[in-house]
Motif scaffolding. Structure first.
Motif, PDB file in Angstrom:
ATOM      1  N   GLU A 135       0.448 -18.529 -10.905  1.00  0.00           N
ATOM      2  CA  GLU A 135       1.735 -17.859 -11.175  1.00  0.00           C
ATOM      3  C   GLU A 135       1.871 -16.284 -10.897  1.00  0.00           C
ATOM      4  O   GLU A 135       2.760 -15.872 -10.494  1.00  0.00           O
ATOM      5  CB  GLU A 135       2.102 -18.242 -12.745  1.00  0.00           C
ATOM      6  N   ASP A 136       0.683 -15.801 -11.271  1.00  0.00           N
ATOM      7  CA  ASP A 136       0.540 -14.339 -11.227  1.00  0.00           C
ATOM      8  C   ASP A 136       0.593 -14.092  -9.608  1.00  0.00           C
ATOM      9  O   ASP A 136       1.437 -13.132  -9.341  1.00  0.00           O
ATOM     10  CB  ASP A 136      -0.784 -13.976 -11.963  1.00  0.00           C
ATOM     11  N   ASP A 137      -0.175 -14.861  -8.945  1.00  0.00           N
ATOM     12  CA  ASP A 137      -0.218 -14.612  -7.473  1.00  0.00           C
ATOM     13  C   ASP A 137       1.149 -14.790  -6.862  1.00  0.00           C
ATOM     14  O   ASP A 137       1.516 -14.049  -5.958  1.00  0.00           O
ATOM     15  CB  ASP A 137      -1.103 -15.524  -6.715  1.00  0.00           C
ATOM     16  N   PHE A 138       1.848 -15.986  -7.137  1.00  0.00           N
ATOM     17  CA  PHE A 138       3.235 -16.232  -6.530  1.00  0.00           C
ATOM     18  C   PHE A 138       4.165 -15.111  -6.805  1.00  0.00           C
ATOM     19  O   PHE A 138       4.965 -14.530  -6.054  1.00  0.00           O
ATOM     20  CB  PHE A 138       3.943 -17.577  -6.974  1.00  0.00           C
ATOM     21  N   ILE A 194      -5.102 -13.489  -1.173  1.00  0.00           N
ATOM     22  CA  ILE A 194      -4.405 -14.684  -1.569  1.00  0.00           C
ATOM     23  C   ILE A 194      -4.120 -15.525  -0.569  1.00  0.00           C
ATOM     24  O   ILE A 194      -4.182 -16.775  -0.613  1.00  0.00           O
ATOM     25  CB  ILE A 194      -2.901 -14.222  -2.155  1.00  0.00           C
ATOM     26  N   ALA A 195      -3.777 -15.009   0.922  1.00  0.00           N
ATOM     27  CA  ALA A 195      -3.816 -15.914   1.899  1.00  0.00           C
ATOM     28  C   ALA A 195      -4.918 -16.836   2.172  1.00  0.00           C
ATOM     29  O   ALA A 195      -4.820 -17.703   2.669  1.00  0.00           O
ATOM     30  CB  ALA A 195      -3.359 -14.929   3.126  1.00  0.00           C
ATOM     31  N   GLY A 196      -6.093 -16.342   1.817  1.00  0.00           N
ATOM     32  CA  GLY A 196      -7.387 -16.702   2.027  1.00  0.00           C
ATOM     33  C   GLY A 196      -7.463 -18.523   1.344  1.00  0.00           C
ATOM     34  O   GLY A 196      -8.329 -19.376   1.653  1.00  0.00           O
ATOM     35  N   ARG A 197      -6.619 -18.629   0.282  1.00  0.00           N
ATOM     36  CA  ARG A 197      -6.764 -19.964  -0.510  1.00  0.00           C
ATOM     37  C   ARG A 197      -6.291 -21.082   0.501  1.00  0.00           C
ATOM     38  O   ARG A 197      -5.293 -20.785   1.427  1.00  0.00           O
ATOM     39  CB  ARG A 197      -5.997 -19.626  -1.794  1.00  0.00           C
ATOM     40  N   ALA A 225      -5.059 -32.085   7.144  1.00  0.00           N
ATOM     41  CA  ALA A 225      -5.598 -30.668   7.622  1.00  0.00           C
ATOM     42  C   ALA A 225      -5.624 -29.531   6.508  1.00  0.00           C
ATOM     43  O   ALA A 225      -4.778 -29.649   5.373  1.00  0.00           O
ATOM     44  CB  ALA A 225      -4.673 -30.297   8.741  1.00  0.00           C
ATOM     45  N   GLN A 226      -6.481 -28.833   6.690  1.00  0.00           N
ATOM     46  CA  GLN A 226      -6.593 -27.591   5.576  1.00  0.00           C
ATOM     47  C   GLN A 226      -5.781 -26.477   6.356  1.00  0.00           C
ATOM     48  O   GLN A 226      -5.995 -26.067   7.075  1.00  0.00           O
ATOM     49  CB  GLN A 226      -8.023 -27.109   5.468  1.00  0.00           C
ATOM     50  N   GLU A 227      -4.828 -25.913   5.310  1.00  0.00           N
ATOM     51  CA  GLU A 227      -3.882 -25.101   5.735  1.00  0.00           C
ATOM     52  C   GLU A 227      -4.284 -23.705   4.555  1.00  0.00           C
ATOM     53  O   GLU A 227      -4.624 -23.932   3.446  1.00  0.00           O
ATOM     54  CB  GLU A 227      -2.533 -25.439   5.416  1.00  0.00           C
ATOM     55  N   ARG A 228      -4.196 -22.526   5.246  1.00  0.00           N
ATOM     56  CA  ARG A 228      -4.037 -21.294   4.565  1.00  0.00           C
ATOM     57  C   ARG A 228      -2.611 -21.236   3.638  1.00  0.00           C
ATOM     58  O   ARG A 228      -1.709 -21.432   4.110  1.00  0.00           O
ATOM     59  CB  ARG A 228      -4.094 -20.046   5.280  1.00  0.00           C
ATOM     60  N   LEU A 229      -2.915 -20.319   2.536  1.00  0.00           N
ATOM     61  CA  LEU A 229      -1.618 -20.486   1.708  1.00  0.00           C
ATOM     62  C   LEU A 229      -0.706 -19.447   2.592  1.00  0.00           C
ATOM     63  O   LEU A 229       0.615 -19.874   2.275  1.00  0.00           O
ATOM     64  CB  LEU A 229      -2.304 -19.827   0.253  1.00  0.00           C
TER      65      LEU A 229
END
Length: 603
Positions: free
Chosen positions: A348-351, A375-378, A408-412
């Motif tokens: 919630e804090d990151d969003f 954050i993008a790395g998640r 597929a693994q996607e970045r946030l």
């Protein structure tokens, strides 16, 4: 065949008749010379009122009449008084050519008879004339004491064309005795020739006026269409010309100082400037609305923050699934719940942070950029094919990369190759135009992280170039037009309002020696309108004092003309404009004295 007496060689006539013949030939030569001169003047005169007066007075002079009236045909099918030689007062009544009661041509009046039949009418004595209703003329004589005797009415019609008016002359006067006489056939032939010339000149004038009205209407329609593209910039293309014309009028009235020599010397020059002002943003017709109205960093056609939020929703759900799975695996409930709550708080804090970055502000700190990258790395797992439902253009951008196996693994937050939109060829890139703007490699970069990391506002370098490119498109569009000589400076006036006296403007980086006074007027008008406009989604409208302070700063650093800025303030023009276009809450007080003076870089 015997030559008419008025044209015989005076040497073959009796001695007593020779002087009279010589006098007649002299008059004919003078009338011919006058006719030629009038033809040249009629062809060159562009002021309609002057043209009408010249036609009437030239005819009166040729036939040596005491008075004259000019009628013009109306669109309603009648004749109206256009001009009189003896009075500026004109009856407002329209004389119908068709009798409204019978529906038949009304030939009772001299002027209507001439207009309907396209033939001249002679009347040697008004008081013995029975063909026409001359009661109005006789009543005029009774009231004024004037004595109308002879009358001549001549149609004005281009060769083989429709009658567009009538010239009517009263009381021919003998050039020697001064007595009122009948109009001679010789004088009439010259008047008829003048009337034909005048008809052509008037027809050309009407065609030119109609052409000008068409061009002006098309210019206004184009400007209106540009404003209509965006509800948030509506009125800009209308307000800037209004302010520019107001400032130009003030500048033309200055009789001392650096602006003393500036004048628009003719109506054509004023029109040229007005059209340039109306078209100053015509290139915006090529600018996509989603760029003009880009209110958030992730906005394209829609705001992509919704896509990002869904990814956070997925991660939250993954966290909840992990909690439930932990319980099934025998993990203590309190421990599993605490881990889940911590994950939710972090998400919630990151969003909230990402969403806040999406709203363009004044600056984005380096620490904020660092956190965005973290954050993008998640990552999250995508289980569905991301190439289904794509357009051909979208498929062409992803076709060079092999599809990732599912899941597929996607970045946030991702910057993907297909976010890069290639730049097509453009006329504005032709070096012949002399544009000096730095051109980004790509047309657009829609990378999510790339856009969120924009340091000021919402626009990327590609977006900003696309918006600024409108001035290049304006110049390209206008310079391709086959403009007549009297509109040749329209591209200059329309295409220089983003240039500065210091040479730091765009698209050509012109300096003070390259910028005319009208171009400098356009720059001030465009900036002030943009500052005070209350219909922009990306900024709050500024007050008068705030806007003047910004203009004063631009004056200080040599961007705008200091003399025009001082004139803008000293004449109160800024306030007059504000009273017309600004909201009441924007109309605060301005300390004019604090800004006027030789504090800027003079041009």
């Amino acid at each position: 065949m015997q030559m008419p007496a008025t044209l015989r060689d005076p040497c073959t006539l009796p001695r007593a008749a020779a002087p009279l013949m010589q006098q007649s030939l002299t008059e004919v030569r003078e009338q011919l010379a006058s006719l030629v001169e009038n033809g040249l003047l009629l062809a060159s005169e562009r002021d309609r009122d002057k043209l009408l007066r010249h036609i009437l007075m030239a005819g009166k002079r040729i036939c040596n009449a005491d008075a004259a009236t000019l009628y013009l045909k109306t669109e309603g099918g009648g004749l109206r008084f256009a001009l009189r030689s003896r009075s500026d007062h004109l009856p407002s009544v329209e004389i119908p050519l068709i009798d409204p009661h019978t529906g038949r041509p009304d030939e009772r009046h001299v002027c209507t008879n001439v207009a309907l039949n396209n033939k001249s009418v002679f009347i040697d004595d008004v008081y013995t004339e029975s063909r026409f209703d001359l009661s109005g003329t006789r009543h005029f004589d009774l009231e004024t004491g004037y004595r109308t005797v002879s009358m001549l009415a001549v149609p004005m019609a281009p060769r083989g064309g429709e009658v567009i008016g009538v010239l009517q002359f009263i009381n021919a006067t003998d050039r020697q005795s001064g007595q009122v006489v009948a109009f001679s056939r010789q004088d009439t032939s010259f008047v008829e020739a003048l009337a034909a010339q005048a008809a052509v000149a008037l027809e050309n004038h009407h065609l030119m006026a109609a052409q000008n009205e068409l061009i002006d209407a098309m210019v206004r329609i184009l400007a209106g269409a540009i404003d209509a593209k965006s509800a948030h910039t509506g009125g800009h293309c209308e307000r800037v010309p209004q302010l520019a014309m107001m400032l130009a009028e003030e500048a033309c009235g200055v009789d001392s100082g650096p602006l003393a020599d500036f004048r628009f010397a003719s109506a054509d020059e004023w029109r040229e400037f007005r059209i340039g002002a109306w078209l100053h943003d015509c290139g915006k017709i090529t600018t996509p609305e989603h760029i003009v109205e880009k209110a958030t960093k992730l906005e394209v056609i829609h705001n992509r923050i919704h896509e990002v939020r869904l990814r956070f929703e997925i991660l939250r759900r993954d966290a909840e699934i992990a909690r439930l799975q932990a319980r099934l695996d025998g993990v203590d409930a309190a421990v599993a719940d605490a881990a889940f709550a911590a994950s939710v708080r972090e998400l919630e804090d990151d969003f909230a942070f990402v969403a806040g970055c999406n709203i363009g502000g004044e600056t984005l700190a380096a620490s904020a950029v660092e956190r965005l990258h973290a954050i993008a790395g998640r990552t999250w797992l995508r289980h569905f094919d991301d190439r289904l439902g794509l357009s051909n253009e979208e498929l062409s951008r992803v076709s060079l990369l092999p599809p990732a196996p599912l899941p597929a693994q996607e970045r946030l937050l991702a910057d993907k190759p297909h976010h890069l939109i290639p730049r097509p060829a453009s006329p504005g890139l032709d070096p012949a135009y002399g544009f000096r703007m730095k051109v980004p490699e790509h047309l657009y970069n829609q990378g999510e992280l790339y856009n969120l990391c924009v340091s000021r506002g919402t626009l990327t370098a590609e977006d900003r170039y696309k918006i600024n490119e409108h001035i290049m498109q304006t110049i390209v569009m206008l310079e391709q037009l086959p403009l007549p000589k009297n509109l040749r400076r329209v591209p200059e006036y329309a295409g220089t309002h983003h240039e500065t006296l210091s040479g730091s403007g765009y698209p050509r980086g012109l300096g003070q020696e390259d910028l005319s006074v009208p171009a400098r007027i356009m720059a001030i008008a465009d900036i002030f309108e943009a500052l005070t406009a209350c219909d922009r989604p990306y900024k709050k409208a500024k007050t008068l004092s705030e806007s003047i302070a910004i203009l004063a700063h631009l004056k200080q650093i040599g961007h705008i003309d200091p003399d025009l800025f001082d004139l803008f303030l000293s004449t109160g023009l800024y306030r007059r404009y504000g009273e017309r276009y600004l909201k009441p809450e924007q109309m605060d007080d301005v300390d004019v004295a604090a800004f006027i003076g030789n504090t800027g870089k003079r041009a």
